[in-house]
Design an enzyme around this catalytic site. Structure first.
Site, mmCIF file in Angstrom:
data_model
loop_
_atom_site.group_PDB
_atom_site.id
_atom_site.type_symbol
_atom_site.label_atom_id
_atom_site.label_comp_id
_atom_site.label_asym_id
_atom_site.label_seq_id
_atom_site.Cartn_x
_atom_site.Cartn_y
_atom_site.Cartn_z
ATOM 1 C CG ASP A 145 41.724 38.038 49.260
ATOM 2 O OD1 ASP A 145 41.492 38.654 48.200
ATOM 3 O OD2 ASP A 145 41.781 36.795 49.332
ATOM 4 C CG ASP B 64 37.937 37.867 45.312
ATOM 5 O OD1 ASP B 64 38.477 37.484 44.263
ATOM 6 O OD2 ASP B 64 38.482 37.806 46.431
#
EC number: 3.4.23.36
Length: 196
Positions: free
Chosen positions: A155, A169
């Site tokens: 991330d 995401d």
């Protein structure tokens, strides 16, 4: 003669021959086939694009940003900060890595099976985003440390006062929102519209 035509039927009447009816059915099916293939192609093109940009962004982040100071994009409101996430999207459920891996794999299988009945362009885009995002994070789960099916997702998009996330995401969330909107409008994946 008129009596014979009435019994046998002409091509434009309901009394037409079975061969003519079958021919018409085949023409109708042939007209539907390209439409169905086109929507399936859109699904896989969108999925491939979402997957490719997610994979490329993660490779770049691991090579250039991991173990370094965050890069500020918009003051302290948005920055790039490389983190490893064992949980689901936005860092939730970090104790259930393998469960999320199985769920992602199941979602991919369901989408591929649903593709056979796909005649709606908006649904093709929505499912393509879901498929690409699920594949992106599943790739991390399989190939990144600490191990197969337990890998941590990369991330790096870090808005202020919000969880850190990645492009996979984002694709999953956008696809999910689009599916909710399509469902509210009554549009089904096969292109039919129903009113509840």
């Amino acid at each position: 003669m008129a009596e014979a035509e009435r019994i046998i039927g002409t091509p434009d009447t309901p009394g037409g021959s079975g061969a003519e009816a079958a021919g018409a059915g085949e023409q109708g099916a042939a007209a539907e086939r390209p439409r169905g293939r086109r929507r399936i192609a859109v699904l896989f093109v969108v999925a491939a694009f979402a997957y490719a940009i997610d994979l490329a962004s993660k490779m770049l982040v691991v090579a250039r940003l991991e173990h370094r100071e965050p890069i500020q994009l918009i003051g302290d409101w948005l920055e790039l900060n490389a983190l490893r996430n064992p949980g689901a999207a936005f860092g939730f459920g970090q104790a259930f890595t393998i469960i999320f891996t199985v769920i992602a794999a199941a979602v991919i299988v369901v989408i591929i099976r649903l593709a056979r009945k796909l005649y709606s362009l908006p649904w093709a885009i929505a499912l393509g985003l879901l498929l690409g995002g699920a594949l992106g994070n599943l790739t991390d789960r399989i190939f990144r440390s600490p191990g197969v099916f337990k890998g941590e997702v990369v991330d790096f998009i870090a808005p202020k006062h919000f969880a850190v996330f990645n492009l996979a995401d984002s694709a999953i969330v956008c696809g999910g929102i689009l599916i909710v909107l399509l469902s509210f409008r009554g549009l089904d994946p096969d292109g039919t519209v129903h009113k509840d």
